[in-house]
Design an enzyme around this catalytic site. Structure first.
Site, PDB file in Angstrom:
ATOM      1  N   ASN A   1       0.807  -1.219   0.000  1.00  0.00           N
ATOM      2  CA  ASN A   1       0.000   0.000   0.000  1.00  0.00           C
ATOM      3  C   ASN A   1       0.845   1.276   0.000  1.00  0.00           C
ATOM      4  OD1 ASN A   1      -3.027   0.380   0.132  1.00  0.00           O
ATOM      5  ND2 ASN A   1      -2.781  -1.534   1.249  1.00  0.00           N
TER       6      ASN A   1
ATOM      7  N   ASN B   1      -8.284  -8.921   1.703  1.00  0.00           N
ATOM      8  CA  ASN B   1      -9.091  -7.775   1.269  1.00  0.00           C
ATOM      9  C   ASN B   1     -10.445  -8.181   0.669  1.00  0.00           C
ATOM     10  OD1 ASN B   1      -8.663  -8.606  -1.376  1.00  0.00           O
ATOM     11  ND2 ASN B   1      -6.873  -7.287  -1.629  1.00  0.00           N
ATOM     12  N   ILE B   2     -11.200  -7.193   0.249  1.00  0.00           N
ATOM     13  CA  ILE B   2     -12.573  -7.443  -0.218  1.00  0.00           C
ATOM     14  C   ILE B   2     -12.623  -8.363  -1.433  1.00  0.00           C
ATOM     15  CG2 ILE B   2     -13.509  -5.265   0.675  1.00  0.00           C
ATOM     16  CD1 ILE B   2     -13.437  -4.219  -2.259  1.00  0.00           C
TER      17      ILE B   2
ATOM     18  N   CYS C   1      -7.408  -0.604   8.691  1.00  0.00           N
ATOM     19  CA  CYS C   1      -6.970  -1.435   7.573  1.00  0.00           C
ATOM     20  C   CYS C   1      -6.473  -0.447   6.535  1.00  0.00           C
ATOM     21  CB  CYS C   1      -8.099  -2.328   7.082  1.00  0.00           C
ATOM     22  SG  CYS C   1      -9.689  -1.507   6.886  1.00  0.00           S
TER      23      CYS C   1
ATOM     24  N   ASP D   1      -8.763   1.752   4.277  1.00  0.00           N
ATOM     25  CA  ASP D   1      -9.628   2.918   4.425  1.00  0.00           C
ATOM     26  C   ASP D   1     -10.417   2.910   5.726  1.00  0.00           C
ATOM     27  OD1 ASP D   1      -8.986   4.287   2.041  1.00  0.00           O
ATOM     28  OD2 ASP D   1     -10.109   2.784   0.915  1.00  0.00           O
TER      29      ASP D   1
ATOM     30  N   TRP E   1     -13.066   1.042   6.539  1.00  0.00           N
ATOM     31  CA  TRP E   1     -14.524   0.881   6.510  1.00  0.00           C
ATOM     32  C   TRP E   1     -14.978  -0.551   6.254  1.00  0.00           C
ATOM     33  CZ3 TRP E   1     -14.179   5.290   2.511  1.00  0.00           C
ATOM     34  CH2 TRP E   1     -13.610   4.830   1.304  1.00  0.00           C
ATOM     35  N   ASP E   2     -14.047  -1.465   6.059  1.00  0.00           N
ATOM     36  CA  ASP E   2     -14.443  -2.873   5.894  1.00  0.00           C
ATOM     37  C   ASP E   2     -13.943  -3.732   7.058  1.00  0.00           C
ATOM     38  OD1 ASP E   2     -15.801  -2.711   3.351  1.00  0.00           O
ATOM     39  OD2 ASP E   2     -13.851  -2.245   2.481  1.00  0.00           O
ATOM     40  N   ARG E   3     -12.679  -4.137   6.959  1.00  0.00           N
ATOM     41  CA  ARG E   3     -12.114  -4.992   8.001  1.00  0.00           C
ATOM     42  C   ARG E   3     -12.138  -4.301   9.359  1.00  0.00           C
ATOM     43  NH1 ARG E   3      -7.124  -6.550   4.090  1.00  0.00           N
ATOM     44  NH2 ARG E   3      -7.717  -4.529   3.238  1.00  0.00           N
TER      45      ARG E   3
ATOM     46  N   LYS F   1     -19.206   0.988   3.087  1.00  0.00           N
ATOM     47  CA  LYS F   1     -19.817   1.379   1.816  1.00  0.00           C
ATOM     48  C   LYS F   1     -20.872   0.373   1.349  1.00  0.00           C
ATOM     49  CE  LYS F   1     -16.169   2.189  -0.827  1.00  0.00           C
ATOM     50  NZ  LYS F   1     -15.623   2.792  -2.054  1.00  0.00           N
TER      51      LYS F   1
END
Lengths: 546, 607
Positions: free
Chosen positions: B285, B309-310, B370, B372, B374-376, B412
């Site tokens: 990253n 990741n997603i 993580c 951003d 907003w997920d993990r 999101k």
């Protein structure tokens, strides 16, 4: 024989006991003829009492001052000051204990005693013959049901069936009980002839009568057809009498078609179409014996493997094939139930000896169809009838469990597989069975090592010869006693008259974690939660009844 | 004929299939379907549903602006389908006008909820054109300048679910503000960070301009803010996005000082920064300007949690679908399941959350991020909070947890789910929230008395994650929701749930306010959530209605029990027994907290 011969060191002070779910404890270890006893130094109420019979394997390692550890197979090293040893005791109920013992010689003595005493195979010396709980006397009836009772209490049975005492002195079939249910039209003389045509004398007998349509499940051993296609008219007549006015019946052979072909080469075989024209034969390969035992060992190995917790657990579980044995057993039992309940025909179940897979399938089929064997009492009666009285060789099958290093003889966890299948039913039908998971766990332990005489010996004949019924207590009776009874009932139980058809897809089957992962903290916690739930339901129920 | 020669199967209890007499089938179908307010039937058509479990079934399909409804008409077996259009991810034509073979011409519909639907139509006169066009427009309204159904319907409920979560109330419940943490409204018009909520809790000592400078150094300005504080030891869970370190290894003194302030708030000896990513991804990253906290952050330790990741998660669930729908893998089920890695991902998410909860419950503050955030990050903070705080294990508390950690902090949803959007192959889609709910389910399995809600609630949440019937999961962040007046124009899912809670309650729930849950994340104790992922297959045993019925009775019995207990206490002047506010703990003395501090039922290293 004296037990003391085998006990060189009876007491050791300052041993450390390590077992799952408990902190390590220091105390005194004591070996008696039947038990390993550990008493805590600080709190003498915290004792661990283990039946030596429950011990499947002993692993010892001795460490001296230099600090290297090694495995000693024989005791040629004298005691040195500062040396110590560790014994790992692996139990038949999958419990593993570690005992640290100061002094190498003591350690080796203890290990030797445990090894010898836990492997004694003389039934009359076993603990159930010495077990004498206070406030109980031995003069009561042993067991919870008899063939007479079963015959009397099964409505509608007496029209076409009779109770035969042809085996009263075990001369016809040593592994059968004295009283058996057979078609009314078949006399004892014919039965004697039939018994000569069936392996071990296990001629076809009734084990289940389906009240809804009068169809039955029979079980037997294989017919002794042999390579030159022997026939037995009486055997054919007996089976014809079973069918009666109906047009056909099904024979569920618990071996593959190939296996039963091969069996002819050594004198066994299957019922040929030409002689049993009304019987349709279906083969299902229900594994038993060595294959099943090896599967059990592999599964227990995978469950105990701490090293690669994350890697390939599911593959290992699959490779053990245990769940596919569960699947085959349940689907074969489902097939039998489908023949009887849906198709309306009688079924004869057999494999080779008729003492293992046969009993597994007939037991499960009855649970699927018959609401009366789903209550706590009904289930225990079923087990007594189909396993104890029907001659499952418990002594041979449960001599060792999954940890033993000894060469396998006749061990095979068929009874355990049955309990696992019942657990799957219990999970899929949380309301339909009157007993709890705790009962299944208790039975799984008792089958291998017990204070009670119920699972001793291989047959009724042996139990009679050793006077088991006169000199030991019956487990099933004990389980039904009021104090224990509550633990073994399912508080959600709501009897249903419907058959409970299990889903046998691999997605519907689960590892019986509470048995195979019994000694993990997670399981302990779940057990407590289940206990809480049980108490809640009972408490609420009490108030509602008030 | 039911010959036992056929392979034994056990479909006797097919949930949506039952025999009906032929007479009842004569009626004109589909007029009796109960529609929602604002829902209009658009087209009705004779079709053949190619049922993967029963073969082709003739019947009628009704398409409204909300759902696709099918009912069989010509067979002895009753098949119905009731699918919200929001659950559809893709509609395709199957076969052509000249295709040979029976039932080869029609529609192929891929759903977001682990199933596909295929319908065959008559191979003449472009019979599928109208239905295809309609379905395509109505299932993907946003791609056609139409409104999502949540903006069309006007359902009325006793309770307004939008009132379930108020950021200030929740912070106050946690005991904030206090002398170490303050509330800032710096983001009240989304100027600081457009994907964050308006109300944020930050260290007391930190000034507004510090926050702006920190925002410049965090991806998408998602600065570290407080998610949860431990009442006794004051340790906090702070969430954020990755620092913008970049290839050159940039530093930001303000960010470093800011994290130091977080550490100082309760004198944590070493602040633990949990980076949810695998370390290689975190390094990679840097190439795009991101990265992770280096040694310049004194008094801090960085732990990578190795969660993928997603994209990896999306592919994993796709593989899982392949082995459970339409046919379940039979011969090598467990190794096939293993090769999807789905349970392994569940395990990593859970064990990450366990590590977070463990740190916090022993008094150490943590920062979770993580890329951003907003997920993990949302998975980890919300699961850790579920373990630490029993409030979130109640029905309403769980609603608050989802509103707070997922909805308000900008998971999101619109991009991950693709509400009303036709781009089924969009790389932004991913089942991150499904994975979170799966982890919650695993916890409810391991702690059957610790959650007030039941599996039915989790299934309802997931169904309405896609349905577009409620506003709850629409849009990516609060600023977009405000812009579209979501809370004024749509109804909340919690309105539905809170208006008839009894079907979502666990009768065995035993509140234990101070208990920290420590689930086991070992593969041996995880299970595939069969009653969600394989629920369309009638041959797989599921939670059956008699069990649900029995649980409902038990719930009533429990309430009656509690009522009687209360009466007994009122009539009895002696001091009230401790059961007063603690339903049914009278018989759970073992778990009754004899120690007021946090209490771990059991601890197991999650590795």
């Amino acid at each position: 024989m004296e037990f003391s011969e085998h006990i060189k060191t009876a007491n050791v002070e300052d041993v450390v006991l390590r077992q799952p779910l408990h902190p390590a404890r220091k105390g005194t270890l004591c070996i008696t003829g039947h038990h390993l006893l550990f008493s805590d130094k600080e709190d003498s109420s915290r004792q661990v009492l283990l039946l030596l019979r429950n011990i499947d394997a002993v692993e010892k390692s001795v460490e001296n001052l230099v600090g290297y550890s090694s495995l000693f197979s024989f005791a040629d090293h004298g005691e040195r000051s500062g040396s110590s040893g560790t014994i790992i005791v692996k139990c038949k109920d999958l419990h593993v204990l570690q005992i640290d013992i100061p002094g190498m010689e003591q350690c080796l003595n203890i290990a030797h005693s445990i090894e010898t005493l836990s492997n004694l195979n003389c039934v009359s010396e076993m603990y159930p013959f010495f077990y004498r709980p206070p406030n109980h006397s031995l003069d009561r009836q042993w067991g919870i049901s008899t063939p007479e009772q079963f015959f009397r209490e099964t409505e509608g049975l007496s029209f076409l069936w009779r109770l035969s005492a042809v085996n009263r002195d075990f001369s016809i079939c040593p592994s059968y009980p004295p009283l058996l249910i057979v078609p009314k039209d078949i006399d004892d003389e014919s039965l004697k002839k039939v018994s000569k045509f069936r392996q071990g004398g296990r001629f076809p007998v009734l084990c289940y009568y389906h009240r809804k349509n009068g169809m039955v499940i029979m079980r037997s051993s294989q017919p002794l057809i042999g390579a030159n296609k022997k026939r037995c008219r009486e055997d054919e007549c007996l089976l014809q009498a079973v069918i009666g006015s109906s047009d056909k019946g099904y024979i569920i052979d618990t071996r593959s078609g190939q296996q039963s072909q091969q069996a002819r080469m050594i004198g066994g075989g299957f019922e040929p179409k030409s002689c049993y024209s009304c019987w349709k034969r279906l083969h299902r390969n229900v594994e038993k014996g060595k294959t099943l035992q090896e599967s059990f060992i592999k599964l227990v190995e995978a469950c105990g493997d701490e090293s690669n917790n994350m890697d390939r657990w599911l593959s290992k579980l699959e490779n053990s094939k245990w769940l596919s044995h569960v699947q085959t057993a349940l689907s074969t039992a489902g097939l039998v139930a489908e023949c009887v309940e849906r198709d309306g025909h009688s079924v004869l179940v057999h494999g080779s000896e008729g003492t293992d897979s046969t009993l597994l399938i007939s037991t499960l089929a009855q649970l699927i169809m018959d609401p009366s064997c789903r209550s706590l009492e009904g289930f225990l009666c079923l087990l007594e009838r189909e396993w104890v009285q029907a001659g499952h060789p418990f002594q041979q099958r449960c001599f060792h469990s999954a940890y033993s290093h000894a060469r396998l003889q006749q061990e095979s966890p068929v009874f355990l597989l049955m309990l696992d299948c019942v657990w799957q039913l219990w999970r899929q039908f949380p309301l339909a069975l009157g007993f709890s998971e705790a009962l299944l766990l208790r039975l799984a332990t008792e089958a291998y090592a017990s204070n009670y005489g119920t699972f001793l010996c291989n047959s009724e004949l042996e139990r009679c010869a050793l006077q088991v019924k006169e000199n030991t207590y019956c487990l099933f009776q004990a389980l039904l006693k009021s104090v224990e009874r509550e633990i073994y009932t399912n508080p959600l139980y709501e009897s249903t008259d419907l058959a409970i058809w299990p889903s046998v897809h691999p997605q519907s089957l689960q590892l019986w974690r509470s048995f195979f992962l019994r000694w993990t903290p997670q399981n302990r916690h779940l057990e407590e939660a289940q206990e809480d739930i049980r108490n809640m339901i009972i408490e609420w129920g009490k108030l509602a009844r008030r | 004929m039911a010959s036992p020669v056929s392979v034994y199967n056990s479909n006797s209890l097919d949930s949506h299939i039952s025999s009906v007499s032929r007479d009842s089938l004569k009626m004109e179908p589909l007029t009796d379907v109960s529609l929602l307010p604002g829902e209009d039937g658009v087209i009705e058509k004779e079709v053949i549903y190619i049922c993967p479990f029963n073969g082709p079934v003739k019947g009628k399909v009704l398409i409204t602006n909300y759902r696709l409804y099918f009912r069989s008409s010509d067979a002895d077996l009753m098949v119905t389908l009731d699918v919200p259009l929001g659950a559809i991810s893709r509609v395709e034509k199957m076969g052509g006008a000249s295709s040979r073979g029976e039932n080869s011409y029609g529609l192929d519909i891929t759903c977001k909820d682990m199933r596909n639907l295929r319908f065959a139509l008559k191979q003449e006169g472009h019979s599928r054109r109208d239905i295809f066009d309609l379905l395509f427009r109505l299932a993907f309204p946003l791609s056609h300048n139409l409104h999502l159904f949540a903006y069309v319907t006007q359902e009325k409920y006793e309770e307004n679910g939008w009132n379930v979560y108020k950021a200030m109330d929740e912070l106050r419940r946690q005991g904030l503000p206090n002398n170490k943490w303050r509330i800032t409204f710096i983001n009240k018009s989304y100027e600081l960070c457009d994907t964050y909520p308006t109300v944020l809790a930050v260290p007391y000592k930190c000034k507004e301009e510090d926050l702006r400078r920190v925002a410049a150094f965090r991806s998408r300005a998602r600065i570290p803010v407080l998610s949860w504080i431990h009442r006794e030891n004051q340790a906090v869970i702070v969430r954020c996005s990755q620092p913008l370190v970049g290839m050159s290894g940039k530093r930001n003194k303000d960010d470093e000082r800011y994290l130091e302030m977080i550490r100082e708030a309760n004198d944590t000896p070493k602040l633990t920064i949990f980076d949810a990513r695998p370390s290689v991804n975190a390094v990679a990253n840097k190439a795009t300007g991101g990265g992770y906290e280096g040694d310049e952050y004194q008094n801090a330790e960085l732990v990578f949690l190795d969660i993928q990741n997603i994209h990896v998660m999306r592919e994993s669930l796709k593989k899982l679908k392949d082995i459970v729908y339409p046919n379940v893998e039979e011969s090598h089920w467990l190794s096939s399941l293993e090769s999807t890695h789905w349970l392994e991902h569940i395990k990593l998410v859970l064990s990450g959350a366990i590590q977070v909860a463990d740190k916090v419950s022993t008094g150490n503050s943590v920062v979770v991020h993580c890329s951003d955030g907003w997920d993990r990050t949302a998975q980890l903070t919300s699961l850790a909070m579920l373990m630490l705080d029993s409030h979130y294990r109640t029905l309403r508390g769980f609603e608050v947890l989802i509103e707070k950690e997922w909805i308000s902090f900008g998971h999101k949803f619109a991009s991950r789910i693709g509400h009303g959007d036709k781009n089924h192959a969009d790389q932004d889609r991913s089942p991150i929230f499904v994975q979170f709910i799966d982890c919650v389910w695993q916890m409810t399995k391991q702690f059957p008395t610790a959650f007030e809600f039941n599996e039915r609630l989790l299934l309802t949440i997931l169904d309405n994650l896609y349905s577009c019937r409620f506003g709850t999961f629409l849009y990516n962040c609060e600023s977009a929701r405000d812009q579209h007046e979501l809370r004024i124009k749509t109804v909340s899912l919690w309105s539905l749930v809170n208006s008839k809670t009894d079907i979502y309650l666990n009768p065995f729930y035993t509140p234990e306010p101070n208990m920290v849950l420590c689930p086991v994340a070992s593969m041996r104790h995880l299970e595939l959530w069969v009653s969600y992922y394989i629920r369309w297959n009638p041959r797989i045993r599921q939670q059956q209605s008699p069990v649900e019925q029995r649980y409902k009775e038990l719930l009533a019995l429990r309430d009656e029990y509690l009522k009687k207990l209360e009466e007994l206490q009122l009539s009895d002047s002696s001091p009230a027994p401790r059961v007063a506010h603690n339903s049914s703990t009278s018989n759970t003395s073992s778990s009754n907290s004899s120690t007021p501090s946090t209490h771990c039922t059991h601890l197991q290293t999650p590795f």
